[in-house]
Design an enzyme around this catalytic site. Sequence first.
Site, PDB file in Angstrom:
ATOM      1  N   SER A 102       0.460  -0.896   0.263  1.00 30.52           N
ATOM      2  CA  SER A 102       0.017  -0.074   0.011  1.00 30.52           C
ATOM      3  C   SER A 102       0.610   1.357  -0.281  1.00 30.52           C
ATOM      4  O   SER A 102       1.831   1.620  -1.192  1.00 30.52           O
ATOM      5  CB  SER A 102      -1.202   0.026   1.291  1.00 30.52           C
ATOM      6  OG  SER A 102      -1.655   1.269   1.334  1.00 30.52           O
ATOM      7  N   ASP A 241      -2.374   6.463  -3.521  1.00 33.56           N
ATOM      8  CA  ASP A 241      -1.594   6.357  -2.706  1.00 33.56           C
ATOM      9  C   ASP A 241      -0.100   4.929  -3.605  1.00 33.56           C
ATOM     10  O   ASP A 241      -1.627   4.582  -5.159  1.00 33.56           O
ATOM     11  CB  ASP A 241      -1.638   5.766  -1.252  1.00 33.56           C
ATOM     12  CG  ASP A 241      -2.616   4.432  -1.137  1.00 33.56           C
ATOM     13  OD1 ASP A 241      -3.238   3.861  -2.588  1.00 33.56           O
ATOM     14  OD2 ASP A 241      -2.949   3.318  -0.349  1.00 33.56           O
ATOM     15  N   ASP A 243      -0.967   1.431  -3.698  1.00 30.31           N
ATOM     16  CA  ASP A 243      -1.997   0.360  -4.801  1.00 30.31           C
ATOM     17  C   ASP A 243      -3.480   1.227  -5.057  1.00 30.31           C
ATOM     18  O   ASP A 243      -3.907   0.129  -5.439  1.00 30.31           O
ATOM     19  CB  ASP A 243      -2.144  -1.032  -3.925  1.00 30.31           C
ATOM     20  CG  ASP A 243      -3.006  -0.348  -2.041  1.00 30.31           C
ATOM     21  OD1 ASP A 243      -3.233   0.573  -2.096  1.00 30.31           O
ATOM     22  OD2 ASP A 243      -3.993  -1.155  -1.875  1.00 30.31           O
ATOM     23  N   ASP A 245      -5.882   2.738  -3.388  1.00 35.33           N
ATOM     24  CA  ASP A 245      -7.292   2.064  -2.692  1.00 35.33           C
ATOM     25  C   ASP A 245      -7.646   3.661  -1.676  1.00 35.33           C
ATOM     26  O   ASP A 245      -8.756   3.284  -0.919  1.00 35.33           O
ATOM     27  CB  ASP A 245      -6.592   1.002  -2.194  1.00 35.33           C
ATOM     28  CG  ASP A 245      -6.326   0.928  -0.624  1.00 35.33           C
ATOM     29  OD1 ASP A 245      -4.938   1.395  -0.488  1.00 35.33           O
ATOM     30  OD2 ASP A 245      -6.324   0.264   0.047  1.00 35.33           O
TER      31      ASP A 245
END
Length: 445
Positions: A102, A241, A243, A245
């Site tokens: 992440s 960010d 990834d 999400d």
Amino acid sequence: MANRKYFGTDGVRGKVGAYPITPDFALKLGWAAGKVLSSQGSKMVLIGKDTRISGYMLESALEAGLAAAGLSAAFTGPMPTPAIAYLTRTFRAEAGIVISASHNPYYDNGIKFFSAKGTKLPDEIEEAIEAMLEQPMDCVESAELGKASRINDAAGRYIEFCKGTFPAHLGLEGYKIVIDCANGATYHIAPNVFRELGAEVIEIGTDPNGLNINEKCGATDVTALQAKVVETKADVGLAYDGDGDRIMMVDHLGNKVDGDQILFIIAREALRSGQLKGGVVGTLMSNMSLEIALKMLGVPFLRANVGDRYVLEKMLENDWTLGGENSGHIIIADKNTTGDGIVASLAVLAAMAQHKLSLNELASAVKLFPQVLINVRFAGGENPLESDAVKSVAAEVEKRLEGKGRILLRKSGTEPLIRVMVECQDAELAQQCAEEIAEAVKKIN
């Protein structure tokens, strides 16, 4: 979660090369997950990743483990976490796997799973996988081994899905948007979504090299985005960010608009259009000003534990469809099953286009209280939060705040940290109180 050996609040995560983020563990994890998940269904698992260099190593190991358990793997390449949640459902896969840490630096990585429904795995399934990890690894008969394939149109499918969440009667013609993809998984997705909806797009953070993900860019550091928005006289800036999400936004004046403000804008617009089901779920970290602003609209507000999985759990418990965190995880459950940065930002842009208002005007209803967060690294041993000394300092601080603010002390679910948060209308008092508690934690640690 307390008895877990490997799974935290967001899958398995750690430093690459240090157990459990090693190729041998990923191989065993793929096998264990395959054994648990192979009882029924398509016998196929989707594997996506962000842009970290270690993703290549980990996806190969996971695929080998899955194949040994009799499951096939379909690779999407770099793809946002919410895209894997969506694609797992549409491909009717047995499960989806995302290789990502992440918002963490490139030298960290993680492995998390989605169910066939595109939701985080239930606790009992994660526990079953952990139990299987303790068993010796075997291999199915050769005729039953899994295969590997690649989904070449994964990006296009997800781009069309995102665009489909934007109202058909609206467009983004005339908008200048700066997009910061954190050199992460949205780098080839987000710019195309907004361009195809009519916007003029200026890109930053779209040149990943495996080592620069989240480095001075993206949702965790909007400094470069703020400067670029002001420099180019853009209407809005969007920061995802690594990834994809999470979403943070920047208004045309260069002001940061965080997850609490974004959540409010989406909630108010859903309320106006009659699409808000029930209320809104935030977390223990949600700013008090969000709760107050929603209350003024007559919208119920509940707090969940920190972590998007807990936000979603409370949403499902109450049959609500909107929730999120101030860190930028926004879940719009009637659009996707997990936090989706692109979908959330499209919802805000739709409100801007519908009412011909700037982001600054839309966000002004939520005047954020100063919030001081100090992370104290936790080396192990006694949990400092259980210490009488820390409890005593915390109690004294709460008394001093006298209803003007609040404190929150918690142990991180993804990193070895104790998080100290103090929120108060008086910024200096908040800083002073947070430092006092953090110092008490350090002494125990």
